[in-house]
Design a protein around this motif. Structure first.
Motif, mmCIF file in Angstrom:
data_model
loop_
_atom_site.group_PDB
_atom_site.id
_atom_site.type_symbol
_atom_site.label_atom_id
_atom_site.label_comp_id
_atom_site.label_asym_id
_atom_site.label_seq_id
_atom_site.Cartn_x
_atom_site.Cartn_y
_atom_site.Cartn_z
ATOM 1 N N VAL A 27 37.782 -17.066 -101.312
ATOM 2 C CA VAL A 27 36.889 -17.036 -100.275
ATOM 3 C C VAL A 27 35.981 -18.043 -100.653
ATOM 4 O O VAL A 27 35.356 -18.780 -99.617
ATOM 5 C CB VAL A 27 35.856 -15.684 -100.634
ATOM 6 N N ILE A 28 35.746 -18.722 -101.798
ATOM 7 C CA ILE A 28 35.036 -20.081 -102.002
ATOM 8 C C ILE A 28 35.640 -21.267 -101.356
ATOM 9 O O ILE A 28 35.086 -21.979 -100.792
ATOM 10 C CB ILE A 28 34.967 -20.075 -103.398
ATOM 11 N N ILE A 29 36.882 -21.173 -101.767
ATOM 12 C CA ILE A 29 37.709 -22.351 -100.961
ATOM 13 C C ILE A 29 37.884 -22.332 -99.294
ATOM 14 O O ILE A 29 37.322 -23.415 -99.013
ATOM 15 C CB ILE A 29 39.333 -22.459 -101.508
ATOM 16 N N TYR A 30 37.593 -21.197 -99.011
ATOM 17 C CA TYR A 30 37.426 -20.905 -97.327
ATOM 18 C C TYR A 30 36.286 -21.433 -97.079
ATOM 19 O O TYR A 30 36.005 -21.938 -96.059
ATOM 20 C CB TYR A 30 37.728 -19.401 -97.073
ATOM 21 N N ALA A 31 35.137 -21.054 -97.732
ATOM 22 C CA ALA A 31 33.988 -21.339 -97.315
ATOM 23 C C ALA A 31 33.706 -22.852 -97.564
ATOM 24 O O ALA A 31 32.702 -23.528 -96.627
ATOM 25 C CB ALA A 31 32.657 -20.950 -98.268
ATOM 26 N N LEU A 32 34.248 -23.611 -98.418
ATOM 27 C CA LEU A 32 34.347 -25.174 -98.475
ATOM 28 C C LEU A 32 35.233 -25.617 -97.459
ATOM 29 O O LEU A 32 35.390 -26.943 -97.793
ATOM 30 C CB LEU A 32 34.429 -25.488 -99.963
ATOM 31 N N ARG A 33 35.983 -25.084 -96.867
ATOM 32 C CA ARG A 33 37.065 -25.743 -96.142
ATOM 33 C C ARG A 33 36.702 -26.907 -95.203
ATOM 34 O O ARG A 33 37.287 -27.875 -94.895
ATOM 35 C CB ARG A 33 37.918 -24.716 -95.121
ATOM 36 N N SER A 34 35.644 -26.991 -94.608
ATOM 37 C CA SER A 34 35.078 -28.033 -93.625
ATOM 38 C C SER A 34 33.795 -28.866 -94.031
ATOM 39 O O SER A 34 33.767 -29.559 -93.508
ATOM 40 C CB SER A 34 34.750 -27.347 -92.254
ATOM 41 N N LEU A 42 26.399 -21.749 -100.500
ATOM 42 C CA LEU A 42 27.630 -21.102 -100.884
ATOM 43 C C LEU A 42 27.297 -19.632 -100.883
ATOM 44 O O LEU A 42 28.185 -18.617 -100.366
ATOM 45 C CB LEU A 42 28.624 -21.564 -101.891
ATOM 46 N N HIS A 43 26.274 -19.276 -101.776
ATOM 47 C CA HIS A 43 25.967 -17.998 -101.887
ATOM 48 C C HIS A 43 25.571 -17.314 -100.813
ATOM 49 O O HIS A 43 26.104 -15.938 -100.480
ATOM 50 C CB HIS A 43 24.964 -17.760 -103.125
ATOM 51 N N ALA A 44 24.499 -17.741 -99.968
ATOM 52 C CA ALA A 44 24.282 -17.398 -98.554
ATOM 53 C C ALA A 44 25.684 -17.119 -97.738
ATOM 54 O O ALA A 44 25.561 -16.077 -97.080
ATOM 55 C CB ALA A 44 23.498 -18.173 -97.982
ATOM 56 N N SER A 45 26.768 -18.056 -97.513
ATOM 57 C CA SER A 45 27.558 -17.852 -96.783
ATOM 58 C C SER A 45 28.646 -16.767 -97.147
ATOM 59 O O SER A 45 29.356 -15.998 -96.281
ATOM 60 C CB SER A 45 28.534 -19.088 -96.577
ATOM 61 N N ILE A 46 28.519 -16.637 -98.402
ATOM 62 C CA ILE A 46 29.813 -15.431 -98.889
ATOM 63 C C ILE A 46 28.915 -14.039 -98.936
ATOM 64 O O ILE A 46 29.572 -13.199 -98.597
ATOM 65 C CB ILE A 46 30.291 -15.976 -100.397
ATOM 66 N N GLY A 47 27.949 -14.198 -99.360
ATOM 67 C CA GLY A 47 27.078 -12.937 -99.037
ATOM 68 C C GLY A 47 26.961 -12.081 -100.488
ATOM 69 O O GLY A 47 26.040 -11.892 -100.994
ATOM 70 N N THR A 48 28.181 -11.418 -100.534
ATOM 71 C CA THR A 48 28.187 -10.108 -101.409
ATOM 72 C C THR A 48 28.587 -10.634 -102.802
ATOM 73 O O THR A 48 28.757 -9.796 -103.760
ATOM 74 C CB THR A 48 29.219 -9.170 -100.958
ATOM 75 N N ILE A 49 28.778 -11.665 -102.969
ATOM 76 C CA ILE A 49 29.140 -12.259 -104.651
ATOM 77 C C ILE A 49 27.851 -12.497 -105.130
ATOM 78 O O ILE A 49 26.830 -12.999 -104.865
ATOM 79 C CB ILE A 49 29.981 -13.670 -104.566
ATOM 80 N N SER A 50 27.869 -12.100 -106.678
ATOM 81 C CA SER A 50 26.913 -12.213 -107.370
ATOM 82 C C SER A 50 26.546 -13.728 -107.926
ATOM 83 O O SER A 50 27.447 -14.539 -107.906
ATOM 84 C CB SER A 50 26.936 -11.112 -108.773
ATOM 85 N N LYS A 51 25.529 -14.097 -108.198
ATOM 86 C CA LYS A 51 25.304 -15.633 -108.734
ATOM 87 C C LYS A 51 25.911 -15.739 -110.129
ATOM 88 O O LYS A 51 26.689 -16.905 -110.141
ATOM 89 C CB LYS A 51 23.850 -15.859 -108.986
ATOM 90 N N LYS A 52 26.101 -14.799 -110.943
ATOM 91 C CA LYS A 52 26.878 -14.864 -111.994
ATOM 92 C C LYS A 52 28.395 -15.269 -111.717
ATOM 93 O O LYS A 52 28.983 -15.984 -112.283
ATOM 94 C CB LYS A 52 26.650 -13.832 -113.021
ATOM 95 N N SER A 56 30.684 -18.814 -112.440
ATOM 96 C CA SER A 56 31.751 -18.679 -113.367
ATOM 97 C C SER A 56 33.049 -19.241 -112.418
ATOM 98 O O SER A 56 34.004 -19.845 -112.800
ATOM 99 C CB SER A 56 32.136 -17.121 -113.904
ATOM 100 N N SER A 57 33.145 -18.550 -111.182
ATOM 101 C CA SER A 57 34.367 -19.041 -110.518
ATOM 102 C C SER A 57 34.365 -20.597 -109.903
ATOM 103 O O SER A 57 35.137 -21.400 -110.032
ATOM 104 C CB SER A 57 34.372 -18.187 -109.067
ATOM 105 N N LEU A 58 33.083 -21.106 -109.595
ATOM 106 C CA LEU A 58 32.966 -22.474 -109.693
ATOM 107 C C LEU A 58 33.286 -23.303 -110.374
ATOM 108 O O LEU A 58 34.052 -24.316 -110.589
ATOM 109 C CB LEU A 58 31.469 -23.005 -109.099
ATOM 110 N N LYS A 59 32.850 -22.908 -111.965
ATOM 111 C CA LYS A 59 33.313 -23.776 -113.110
ATOM 112 C C LYS A 59 34.851 -23.633 -113.211
ATOM 113 O O LYS A 59 35.435 -24.668 -113.715
ATOM 114 C CB LYS A 59 32.571 -23.090 -114.256
ATOM 115 N N GLU A 60 35.577 -22.542 -113.049
ATOM 116 C CA GLU A 60 36.947 -22.316 -113.134
ATOM 117 C C GLU A 60 37.704 -23.074 -112.073
ATOM 118 O O GLU A 60 38.765 -24.069 -112.316
ATOM 119 C CB GLU A 60 37.300 -20.991 -113.021
ATOM 120 N N LEU A 61 36.981 -23.188 -110.925
ATOM 121 C CA LEU A 61 37.695 -23.980 -109.872
ATOM 122 C C LEU A 61 37.483 -25.669 -110.346
ATOM 123 O O LEU A 61 38.406 -26.360 -109.764
ATOM 124 C CB LEU A 61 37.148 -23.730 -108.537
#
Length: 119
Positions: A27-34, A42-52, A56-61
């Protein structure tokens, strides 16, 4: 063959799922696709993901070379995330998964509506 040991490290699907195997990373990759995006965008466009979880997902990616994190020395501080070439190579695959879902989701809705109209 019966003496062969299945080695996860040599399995391409295992390696891929180690990188992509969370609910949010595609979902993060899809949000950053363009475009590049800041954390709040990112948080606003994804919506239901917690900030935490987003953090952590951004750090791993980033650690896996899928995206870059660019810090700007400004006040207030600004950070932008952008896909790397490696990350951009995943976009067509993720878009195809979204198309697959849309196709089957539409079929499921049509089947549900058909059942409801008969009942």
């Amino acid at each position: 063959m019966k003496n062969d040991v299945f080695r996860y490290a040599e399995c391409p699907m295992h390696r891929t799922m180690a990188i992509m195997g969370s609910r949010w990373k595609p979902v993060i990759i899809y949000a950053l696709r363009s475009r590049k995006a800041r954390f709040g965008q990112l948080h606003a466009s994804i919506g239901t993901i917690s900030k935490k979880v987003l953090t952590s997902s951004l750090k791993e990616l980033e650690a896996d070379g899928i995206l870059t994190r660019e810090e700007f020395k400004e006040l207030p501080p600004r950070v932008e995330y952008n896909l790397t070439d490696k990350g951009r190579s995943l976009v067509p695959i993720i878009v195809d998964l979204a198309k697959w879902d849309n196709k089957h989701y539409e079929q499921k809705i049509a089947e549900k509506e058909e059942i409801e109209s008969v009942g």
